[in-house]
Write an enzyme that holds these catalytic residues in place. Structure first.
Site, PDB file in Angstrom:
ATOM      1  N   ASP A  80       1.033  -8.744   5.523  1.00 56.03           N
ATOM      2  CA  ASP A  80       0.577  -9.963   4.876  1.00 56.03           C
ATOM      3  C   ASP A  80       1.693 -10.399   3.913  1.00 56.03           C
ATOM      4  O   ASP A  80       2.589  -9.599   3.609  1.00 56.03           O
ATOM      5  CB  ASP A  80      -0.718  -9.632   4.117  1.00 56.03           C
TER       6      ASP A  80
ATOM      7  N   ASP B 109       1.431 -13.148   0.784  1.00 58.53           N
ATOM      8  CA  ASP B 109       1.075 -13.346  -0.622  1.00 58.53           C
ATOM      9  C   ASP B 109       0.353 -12.101  -1.153  1.00 58.53           C
ATOM     10  O   ASP B 109      -0.617 -11.642  -0.563  1.00 58.53           O
ATOM     11  CB  ASP B 109       0.185 -14.595  -0.760  1.00 58.53           C
TER      12      ASP B 109
ATOM     13  N   ASP C 126      -2.934  -6.679   0.995  1.00 57.91           N
ATOM     14  CA  ASP C 126      -3.469  -6.514  -0.360  1.00 57.91           C
ATOM     15  C   ASP C 126      -4.964  -6.829  -0.384  1.00 57.91           C
ATOM     16  O   ASP C 126      -5.586  -6.724  -1.429  1.00 57.91           O
ATOM     17  CB  ASP C 126      -2.747  -7.448  -1.343  1.00 57.91           C
TER      18      ASP C 126
HETATM   19 MG   LIG Z   1      -2.517 -11.432   0.594  1.00 61.27          MG
END
Ligand SMILES: [Mg+2]
Length: 319
Positions: free
Chosen positions: A43, A45, A260
């Protein structure tokens, strides 16, 4: 815990009830784990950058993965940029990647229609991130930009002449989303032959002081009035895996998904049979994982990663 046991447990069951802290592993165990995958999906961000700032040592880790011969893909639910625009950002921040390293939901939507030999028009709720990817595969589109109520609702309904050539509706992030767009999308979707695609279902963008509604809010609004369920391209849906297996020949068991966010990134890993790593630089952390572990709900337990660490940069010394 012995690392080979972690791998064996991962392969034998998708319902682990605890995650392993990377910091608790010996260097030799980390090396064995790093050798257990040859494809890395990550991923963006909250893992490699936050907005326009790379996270500490993340650039070095990603470049080292590529240098070491791992296949690497940035997997993002963001539908507002084309793959080329993502590459421009990544290169600017020091990542040695090109368009083949990027899997975005706009790209997936275009590939999905191309695979169906789609030759009609798409009504798009979204931005040029989607329309440029459609144009790249020769698919026509209408709908982007501001489209607000002019006059009364009765007039708007009367003045709407549906384009008979529309054969699909794509719903992505659209800051111009309006009642009129919702009416048009749902009217096209009234025909069961019209394909319904949602780019992703993320609820909101994490910002400390404001709530920015995410694409999921728009997709759900259209879903409600269309009384139909879209095919969703983004994480945690398995379609990403289908594309990666078909076009890039990845082996799910030897693939690591890094994220995250447990309900998108980790869950994508579980849905596709990948290994999973959670980094604590974004949405979820070890405390959340501990909560998932205590749950009796098997769906919540599926959000538990195999391994977690404080940041992606923690891997650098082992690569
Ligand atoms: Mg993310």
């Amino acid at each position: 815990m012995n690392i080979s046991r972690i791998v064996i447990r991962h392969l034998s069951t998708m319902y682990k009830d605890s995650a392993t802290n990377l910091a608790s592993l010996k260097p030799i165990e980390i090396k064995t784990w790093l050798d257990s995958f040859d494809t890395v999906l990550t991923d963006c961000d909250g893992v490699i950058w936050v907005e326009n700032e790379p996270l500490p040592l993340a650039t070095a880790v990603i470049n080292k993965f590529i240098e070491n011969g791992k296949k690497l893909f940035f997997v993002t639910n963001n539908s507002t940029k084309t793959r080329s625009e993502f590459v421009a950002k990544a290169v600017e921040l020091g990542f040695n990647v090109d368009v083949d390293n990027i899997i975005s939901t706009a790209y997936l939507a275009a590939q999905y229609l191309k695979a169906k030999n789609f030759n009609k028009k798409v009504y798009v709720i979204g931005t040029t991130g989607i329309t440029k990817e459609l144009e790249a595969v020769g698919i026509r589109h209408i709908g982007i930009g501001a489209d607000n109520l002019q006059g009364t609702l009765t007039e708007a309904v009367r003045n709407f002449n549906p384009d008979p050539d529309v054969g699909a509706v794509i719903v992505g992030f659209d800051e111009h989303f309006s009642f009129v767009k919702m009416m048009k999308a749902a009217s096209y979707l009234n025909d069961p032959e019209v394909i319904f695609i949602g780019t992703n279902t993320d609820e909101r963008f994490p910002r400390p002081d404001r709530v920015i509604p995410g694409t999921g809010s728009i997709v759900n609004a259209v879903t409600t009035c269309a009384e139909r369920t879209p095919t969703v391209m983004g994480k945690p849906n398995k379609y990403i895996c289908d594309i990666l297996e078909q076009q890039y020949m990845i082996n799910p068991e030897r693939t690591l998904m890094i994220g995250d966010r447990c309900n998108t990134d980790v869950l994508l890993g579980k849905n596709c049979g990948f290994q999973t790593l959670l980094v604590e630089t974004g949405i979820h952390n070890a405390i959340d994982v501990e909560k998932f572990s205590r749950s009796d709900d098997s769906e919540i337990k599926r959000m538990i990663p195999d391994i977690y660490c404080s940041k992606l940069g923690d891997l650098l010394d082992h690569l």
